[in-house]
Motif scaffolding. Structure first.
Motif, PDB file in Angstrom:
ATOM      1  N   TRP A 156       0.822  -1.208   0.000  1.00  0.00           N
ATOM      2  CA  TRP A 156       0.000   0.000   0.000  1.00  0.00           C
ATOM      3  C   TRP A 156       0.860   1.264   0.000  1.00  0.00           C
ATOM      4  N   ALA A 157       1.970   1.225   0.721  1.00  0.00           N
ATOM      5  CA  ALA A 157       2.871   2.387   0.747  1.00  0.00           C
ATOM      6  C   ALA A 157       3.466   2.635  -0.633  1.00  0.00           C
ATOM      7  N   ALA A 158       3.870   1.561  -1.316  1.00  0.00           N
ATOM      8  CA  ALA A 158       4.466   1.704  -2.644  1.00  0.00           C
ATOM      9  C   ALA A 158       3.470   2.234  -3.661  1.00  0.00           C
ATOM     10  N   MET A 159       2.205   1.852  -3.520  1.00  0.00           N
ATOM     11  CA  MET A 159       1.161   2.278  -4.463  1.00  0.00           C
ATOM     12  C   MET A 159       0.533   3.619  -4.109  1.00  0.00           C
ATOM     13  N   SER A 160       0.843   4.143  -2.927  1.00  0.00           N
ATOM     14  CA  SER A 160       0.177   5.367  -2.461  1.00  0.00           C
ATOM     15  C   SER A 160       0.345   6.565  -3.395  1.00  0.00           C
ATOM     16  N   THR A 166       2.435   1.805 -19.280  1.00  0.00           N
ATOM     17  CA  THR A 166       2.661   2.425 -17.976  1.00  0.00           C
ATOM     18  C   THR A 166       3.781   3.450 -18.074  1.00  0.00           C
ATOM     19  N   GLY A 167       3.636   4.520 -17.316  1.00  0.00           N
ATOM     20  CA  GLY A 167       4.632   5.568 -17.305  1.00  0.00           C
ATOM     21  C   GLY A 167       5.743   5.306 -16.308  1.00  0.00           C
ATOM     22  N   ALA A 168       6.672   6.248 -16.210  1.00  0.00           N
ATOM     23  CA  ALA A 168       7.843   6.080 -15.347  1.00  0.00           C
ATOM     24  C   ALA A 168       7.446   5.947 -13.875  1.00  0.00           C
ATOM     25  N   GLU A 201       5.945   2.548 -13.186  1.00  0.00           N
ATOM     26  CA  GLU A 201       6.960   1.497 -13.174  1.00  0.00           C
ATOM     27  C   GLU A 201       7.744   1.493 -11.866  1.00  0.00           C
ATOM     28  N   VAL A 202       8.073   2.663 -11.363  1.00  0.00           N
ATOM     29  CA  VAL A 202       8.820   2.760 -10.100  1.00  0.00           C
ATOM     30  C   VAL A 202       7.979   2.227  -8.942  1.00  0.00           C
ATOM     31  N   CYS A 203       6.707   2.607  -8.901  1.00  0.00           N
ATOM     32  CA  CYS A 203       5.830   2.147  -7.816  1.00  0.00           C
ATOM     33  C   CYS A 203       5.626   0.636  -7.876  1.00  0.00           C
ATOM     34  N   ILE A 204       5.450   0.108  -9.078  1.00  0.00           N
ATOM     35  CA  ILE A 204       5.262  -1.337  -9.245  1.00  0.00           C
ATOM     36  C   ILE A 204       6.513  -2.092  -8.799  1.00  0.00           C
TER      37      ILE A 204
END
Length: 303
Positions: free
Chosen positions: A12-16, A32-34, A37-40
């Protein structure tokens, strides 16, 4: 359970940033954008980080590599063959799902373009290999840590519970991405969440079988990487480029994939291949630490 709490919290923190920014995926062909990709990437590391944290700080015993089956067992050729199997089986299941979807009139099959197929396949394999470390982030948690602890000594009830609970936990861990239309773009959460539950509960035994037959989490990682990358790529590559794509009706994430995967899992179950004891006998009594006797993977808990 501490492991699930940490894994879910980190997800959840990564996707926030995406959730707070109102991101929503509305089309299966949408790139998907940059930031996405970083959040994923950050989210995919969460299960492994949770598993390592629990092994070090809660259980306080055993080497992380042995405890999470992060090894390349001997004979090395056997493990290499298991890795090839991890590539071939999801490929076959995806092909079967596309064939079923085509026969049912739900997959807009556009034909095979042989002239560019080799280049596409090479690029897809390269992309999968580049992303492979991220899938270690997931499978070190699900196959390396959670499933063995739920399976216990591999008895009937505990084994069924391990498959069901791990599959459900694996699916619900994706809830933030499902709310944003990640796996099922254009579908509301009350459709995408049950669909993801079915997909994960069905595919998890395949990943577990790959892990059991090799004694390593590596083939499970490869199988997961194929399903999440090349399998999705196959859906797009062989579809009519002008047609809309609905994952619920095509590929591994849709009902054709459920039928193909369910049939394969039924074969594995009926032949005993989902039981740790089957693989113990297959290796003529040789039981490397953590291979099929899950009790040997679980370190003594600190009192």
């Amino acid at each position: 359970m501490v492991y699930l709490g940490v894994a879910y919290l980190c997800m959840w923190a990564a996707m926030s940033p995406l959730l707070l920014g109102g991101y929503h995926r509305g089309d299966a062909r949408e790139a998907t954008g940059a930031l996405q990709e970083v959040c994923i990437a950050a989210a995919m590391l969460a299960p492994a980080l949770a598993a390592i944290l629990v092994v070090h700080r809660v259980e306080r015993g055993g080497r992380v590599r042995d405890t999470l089956a992060l090894r390349w067992p001997r004979p090395w050729g056997r493990t290499a063959l298991a890795c090839l199997t991890a590539f071939a089986v999801p490929c076959g299941l995806t092909a079967a799902a596309l064939a079923l979807g085509t026969l049912a009139g739900r997959y807009p099959f556009g034909g095979v373009h042989w002239s560019g197929l080799g280049g596409w396949a090479a690029g897809a394999v390269l992309g999968m290999l580049v992303s492979l470390p991220l899938f270690f982030g997931e499978e070190l948690g699900w196959q390396g840590y959670l499933f063995p602890r739920l399976a216990g000594d591999g008895g009937g009830r505990s084994l069924v519970r391990a498959y069901a609970v791990t599959g459900a936990a694996f699916a619900l861990w994706h809830l933030p991405t499902l709310l944003m239309g990640g796996q099922y773009p254009g579908r509301p959460w009350y459709v995408s969440v049950p669909a993801m539950l079915v997909s994960c509960v069905l595919i998890l035994p395949v990943f577990t079988w790959l892990r059991l037959r090799s004694g390593s989490v590596v083939p499970a990682v490869i199988g997961h990487a194929f399903v999440s990358s090349m399998s999705v790529g196959m859906v797009k590559e062989f579809a009519d480029p002008t047609a809309a794509l609905d994952p619920l009706h095509m590929g591994m994430a849709g009902w054709p994939g459920w039928v193909a995967t369910g049939a394969f899992v039924a074969f594995l179950a009926l032949t005993g291949r989902l039981r740790p004891s089957f693989h113990a006998r297959a290796r003529t009594g040789e039981l490397p630490a953590g291979h099929v006797d899950f009790r040997s993977e679980q370190p003594a808990r600190s009192r």
